[in-house]
Design a protein around this motif. Structure first.
Motif, PDB file in Angstrom:
ATOM      1  N   ALA A 129      28.619  26.447  14.010  1.00 51.55           N
ATOM      2  CA  ALA A 129      27.293  27.363  13.980  1.00 51.55           C
ATOM      3  C   ALA A 129      26.350  27.270  13.095  1.00 51.55           C
ATOM      4  CB  ALA A 129      27.702  29.095  13.397  1.00 51.55           C
ATOM      5  N   ALA A 130      26.112  25.662  12.594  1.00 53.13           N
ATOM      6  CA  ALA A 130      25.982  25.405  11.387  1.00 53.13           C
ATOM      7  C   ALA A 130      24.148  24.888  11.643  1.00 53.13           C
ATOM      8  CB  ALA A 130      26.625  24.131  10.573  1.00 53.13           C
ATOM      9  N   VAL A 131      24.318  23.992  13.562  1.00 54.00           N
ATOM     10  CA  VAL A 131      24.119  23.672  13.812  1.00 54.00           C
ATOM     11  C   VAL A 131      23.115  24.642  13.875  1.00 54.00           C
ATOM     12  CG1 VAL A 131      24.654  24.260  16.273  1.00 54.00           C
ATOM     13  CG2 VAL A 131      23.126  21.460  15.802  1.00 54.00           C
ATOM     14  N   THR A 132      22.781  25.800  14.352  1.00 57.75           N
ATOM     15  CA  THR A 132      21.503  26.961  14.692  1.00 57.75           C
ATOM     16  C   THR A 132      20.387  27.284  13.395  1.00 57.75           C
ATOM     17  OG1 THR A 132      22.986  28.295  14.104  1.00 57.75           O
ATOM     18  CG2 THR A 132      23.675  28.234  16.177  1.00 57.75           C
ATOM     19  N   GLY A 133      21.610  25.990  12.443  1.00 56.89           N
ATOM     20  CA  GLY A 133      20.265  26.508  11.099  1.00 56.89           C
ATOM     21  C   GLY A 133      18.509  25.518  11.418  1.00 56.89           C
ATOM     22  N   ALA A 134      18.836  24.033  12.229  1.00 52.66           N
ATOM     23  CA  ALA A 134      18.499  24.102  12.558  1.00 52.66           C
ATOM     24  C   ALA A 134      17.270  23.366  12.709  1.00 52.66           C
ATOM     25  CB  ALA A 134      18.914  21.676  12.919  1.00 52.66           C
ATOM     26  N   ASP A 135      16.225  23.284  12.267  1.00 50.85           N
ATOM     27  CA  ASP A 135      14.527  23.311  13.166  1.00 50.85           C
ATOM     28  C   ASP A 135      14.431  22.267  13.976  1.00 50.85           C
ATOM     29  OD1 ASP A 135      13.693  25.601  11.121  1.00 50.85           O
ATOM     30  OD2 ASP A 135      14.106  23.648   9.399  1.00 50.85           O
ATOM     31  N   VAL A 136      15.150  20.963  13.941  1.00 55.27           N
ATOM     32  CA  VAL A 136      14.916  20.214  14.801  1.00 55.27           C
ATOM     33  C   VAL A 136      16.584  19.655  15.616  1.00 55.27           C
ATOM     34  CG1 VAL A 136      14.928  17.445  15.375  1.00 55.27           C
ATOM     35  CG2 VAL A 136      12.655  19.395  14.064  1.00 55.27           C
ATOM     36  N   VAL A 137      17.051  19.151  16.268  1.00 59.98           N
ATOM     37  CA  VAL A 137      17.859  18.867  16.879  1.00 59.98           C
ATOM     38  C   VAL A 137      17.909  17.388  17.667  1.00 59.98           C
ATOM     39  CG1 VAL A 137      20.349  18.662  17.960  1.00 59.98           C
ATOM     40  CG2 VAL A 137      19.111  20.914  17.363  1.00 59.98           C
ATOM     41  N   LEU A 138      18.268  16.277  17.397  1.00 61.30           N
ATOM     42  CA  LEU A 138      18.009  15.062  17.674  1.00 61.30           C
ATOM     43  C   LEU A 138      19.664  15.033  17.825  1.00 61.30           C
ATOM     44  CD1 LEU A 138      17.198  12.958  14.498  1.00 61.30           C
ATOM     45  CD2 LEU A 138      15.978  14.158  16.190  1.00 61.30           C
ATOM     46  N   LEU A 139      19.220  14.616  19.579  1.00 62.36           N
ATOM     47  CA  LEU A 139      20.388  14.695  19.980  1.00 62.36           C
ATOM     48  C   LEU A 139      20.398  12.894  20.986  1.00 62.36           C
ATOM     49  CD1 LEU A 139      19.240  17.209  22.822  1.00 62.36           C
ATOM     50  CD2 LEU A 139      20.948  17.197  21.619  1.00 62.36           C
ATOM     51  N   PRO A 140      21.822  12.315  20.990  1.00 61.69           N
ATOM     52  CA  PRO A 140      22.162  10.980  21.709  1.00 61.69           C
ATOM     53  C   PRO A 140      21.897  11.330  23.251  1.00 61.69           C
ATOM     54  CG  PRO A 140      24.144  11.928  20.846  1.00 61.69           C
ATOM     55  CD  PRO A 140      22.779  12.574  20.627  1.00 61.69           C
ATOM     56  N   GLY A 141      21.667  10.456  23.832  1.00 64.49           N
ATOM     57  CA  GLY A 141      22.089  10.116  25.458  1.00 64.49           C
ATOM     58  C   GLY A 141      21.712   8.781  25.423  1.00 64.49           C
ATOM     59  N   LEU A 142      21.336   8.742  27.214  1.00 61.79           N
ATOM     60  CA  LEU A 142      21.867   7.396  27.612  1.00 61.79           C
ATOM     61  C   LEU A 142      19.792   7.299  28.273  1.00 61.79           C
ATOM     62  CD1 LEU A 142      25.568   7.487  28.684  1.00 61.79           C
ATOM     63  CD2 LEU A 142      24.510   5.607  27.170  1.00 61.79           C
ATOM     64  N   ALA A 143      19.586   7.822  28.852  1.00 65.53           N
ATOM     65  CA  ALA A 143      18.515   8.643  29.451  1.00 65.53           C
ATOM     66  C   ALA A 143      17.529   9.731  29.905  1.00 65.53           C
ATOM     67  CB  ALA A 143      18.447   7.873  30.935  1.00 65.53           C
ATOM     68  N   VAL A 144      16.291   9.820  29.697  1.00 66.39           N
ATOM     69  CA  VAL A 144      16.071  11.385  30.320  1.00 66.39           C
ATOM     70  C   VAL A 144      14.579  10.448  31.002  1.00 66.39           C
ATOM     71  CG1 VAL A 144      14.565  10.615  28.580  1.00 66.39           C
ATOM     72  CG2 VAL A 144      15.129  13.387  29.057  1.00 66.39           C
ATOM     73  N   ASP A 145      14.251  12.146  31.856  1.00 68.80           N
ATOM     74  CA  ASP A 145      13.797  12.395  33.188  1.00 68.80           C
ATOM     75  C   ASP A 145      12.118  12.185  32.821  1.00 68.80           C
ATOM     76  OD1 ASP A 145      13.934  14.390  33.699  1.00 68.80           O
ATOM     77  OD2 ASP A 145      15.305  14.218  35.459  1.00 68.80           O
ATOM     78  N   ALA A 146      11.608  12.564  34.020  1.00 66.41           N
ATOM     79  CA  ALA A 146      10.609  12.894  33.993  1.00 66.41           C
ATOM     80  C   ALA A 146       9.910  14.097  33.670  1.00 66.41           C
ATOM     81  CB  ALA A 146       9.527  12.947  35.030  1.00 66.41           C
ATOM     82  N   LEU A 147      11.202  15.100  34.218  1.00 64.13           N
ATOM     83  CA  LEU A 147      11.206  16.794  33.617  1.00 64.13           C
ATOM     84  C   LEU A 147      11.646  17.087  32.143  1.00 64.13           C
ATOM     85  CD1 LEU A 147      12.494  18.174  36.747  1.00 64.13           C
ATOM     86  CD2 LEU A 147       9.882  18.168  36.022  1.00 64.13           C
ATOM     87  N   GLY A 148      12.187  16.007  31.182  1.00 62.74           N
ATOM     88  CA  GLY A 148      13.458  15.945  30.111  1.00 62.74           C
ATOM     89  C   GLY A 148      14.311  16.184  29.852  1.00 62.74           C
ATOM     90  N   MET A 149      15.437  16.158  31.268  1.00 62.03           N
ATOM     91  CA  MET A 149      16.438  15.853  31.642  1.00 62.03           C
ATOM     92  C   MET A 149      17.140  14.931  31.032  1.00 62.03           C
ATOM     93  SD  MET A 149      16.738  18.739  32.961  1.00 62.03           S
ATOM     94  CE  MET A 149      18.069  19.496  32.991  1.00 62.03           C
ATOM     95  N   ARG A 150      18.210  14.891  30.105  1.00 59.84           N
ATOM     96  CA  ARG A 150      18.989  13.999  29.320  1.00 59.84           C
ATOM     97  C   ARG A 150      20.137  14.074  30.121  1.00 59.84           C
ATOM     98  NH1 ARG A 150      23.099  14.302  25.362  1.00 59.84           N
ATOM     99  NH2 ARG A 150      23.545  15.505  25.829  1.00 59.84           N
ATOM    100  N   LEU A 151      20.937  12.633  30.197  1.00 58.82           N
ATOM    101  CA  LEU A 151      21.852  12.103  30.879  1.00 58.82           C
ATOM    102  C   LEU A 151      22.898  11.645  29.508  1.00 58.82           C
ATOM    103  CD1 LEU A 151      24.100  11.388  33.086  1.00 58.82           C
ATOM    104  CD2 LEU A 151      23.257   8.101  32.800  1.00 58.82           C
ATOM    105  N   GLY A 152      23.892  12.035  28.899  1.00 59.64           N
ATOM    106  CA  GLY A 152      24.633  12.491  27.913  1.00 59.64           C
ATOM    107  C   GLY A 152      25.691  10.977  28.166  1.00 59.64           C
ATOM    108  N   ARG A 153      26.770  10.885  27.726  1.00 59.05           N
ATOM    109  CA  ARG A 153      27.890   9.822  27.769  1.00 59.05           C
ATOM    110  C   ARG A 153      29.302  11.302  28.352  1.00 59.05           C
ATOM    111  NH1 ARG A 153      28.884   5.361  24.634  1.00 59.05           N
ATOM    112  NH2 ARG A 153      26.916   4.303  23.415  1.00 59.05           N
ATOM    113  N   GLY A 154      28.980  12.065  29.182  1.00 58.36           N
ATOM    114  CA  GLY A 154      29.840  13.122  28.627  1.00 58.36           C
ATOM    115  C   GLY A 154      30.827  14.093  28.583  1.00 58.36           C
ATOM    116  N   GLY A 155      30.585  13.594  27.042  1.00 54.37           N
ATOM    117  CA  GLY A 155      31.727  14.279  26.953  1.00 54.37           C
ATOM    118  C   GLY A 155      31.744  15.642  26.073  1.00 54.37           C
TER     119      GLY A 155
END
Length: 211
Positions: A129-155
């Motif tokens: 739950a510590a992540v709920t106190g973050a002001d910004v969350v930096l996310l890993p990914g493989l791609a993102v599209d024109a709507l901001g949808m992120r392709l993750g690694r699948g885990g």
């Protein structure tokens, strides 16, 4: 923003995502080490221009591995600003615990079964739950599209993080770090997928307003 050089039948889902992941990972794995290093420096410079990061007191981030766009330069720059940086630690069920980053010496290289070794915080665990106190969350990914949808690694680890944020009523800025060629017209998406607010690449920042 480029179109992907593959044909699709309009359906979305995990089989489609697996094919896309293989393609993006294959391109990444061919990148020379000097390109990966230079990308990390450029990403840090661009990301630090974000007003969300300028205002942030706590940032949830991650340590890049392999040919992922480098994050260590950015982590050190945030720490130098006095930002509290949280890093994930993978749990047996693929959920994420969190610990504080206090410099390169606070990282431990951990191998989880047959998966790629990860660099995780070596200090005290703060709970998922510590992540709920973050002001910004930096996310890993493989791609993102024109709507901001992120392709993750699948885990599914970050799907859990995003669901936890939603349940807690937390609304941090969601930012994904990518190479320029990984910003594309469309990625396959499912009902549970959530858009990010911005993508940072070596050439700049792109913001999304959603569908």
């Amino acid at each position: 923003m480029q179109e992907r050089p593959v044909e699709h039948d309009g359906r979305t889902g995990e089989p489609d995502k697996r094919m896309w992941r293989r393609e993006f990972l294959a391109v990444r794995n061919r990148l020379p080490e000097d390109v990966v290093r230079a990308t990390g420096d450029a990403l840090a410079e661009r990301a630090l221009e974000l007003p969300e990061l300028a205002r942030a007191r706590t940032v949830a981030a991650y340590v890049s591995v392999g040919a992922e766009p480098g994050t260590l330069t950015l982590l050190e720059a945030l720490r130098a600003r006095g930002v509290r940086v949280l890093l994930p630690a993978l749990l047996p069920d693929n959920d994420l615990d969190w610990g504080e980053y206090t410099g390169p010496g606070s990282l431990a290289r951990i191998r989880h079964g047959g998966k790629m070794a990860l660099f995780e915080p070596s200090g005290a665990r703060l709970g998922p739950a510590a992540v709920t106190g973050a002001d910004v969350v930096l996310l890993p990914g493989l791609a993102v599209d024109a709507l901001g949808m992120r392709l993750g690694r699948g885990g599914g680890s970050y799907d859990r993080v995003l669901a936890r944020l939603e349940r807690a009523g937390a609304h941090p800025a969601l930012v994904v770090l990518l190479y320029d060629t990984e910003v594309v017209a469309r990625v396959p998406a499912e009902a549970h997928d959530r858009p990010v607010h911005a993508v940072v690449t070596p050439s700049g920042v792109r913001r999304f307003t959603g569908p």
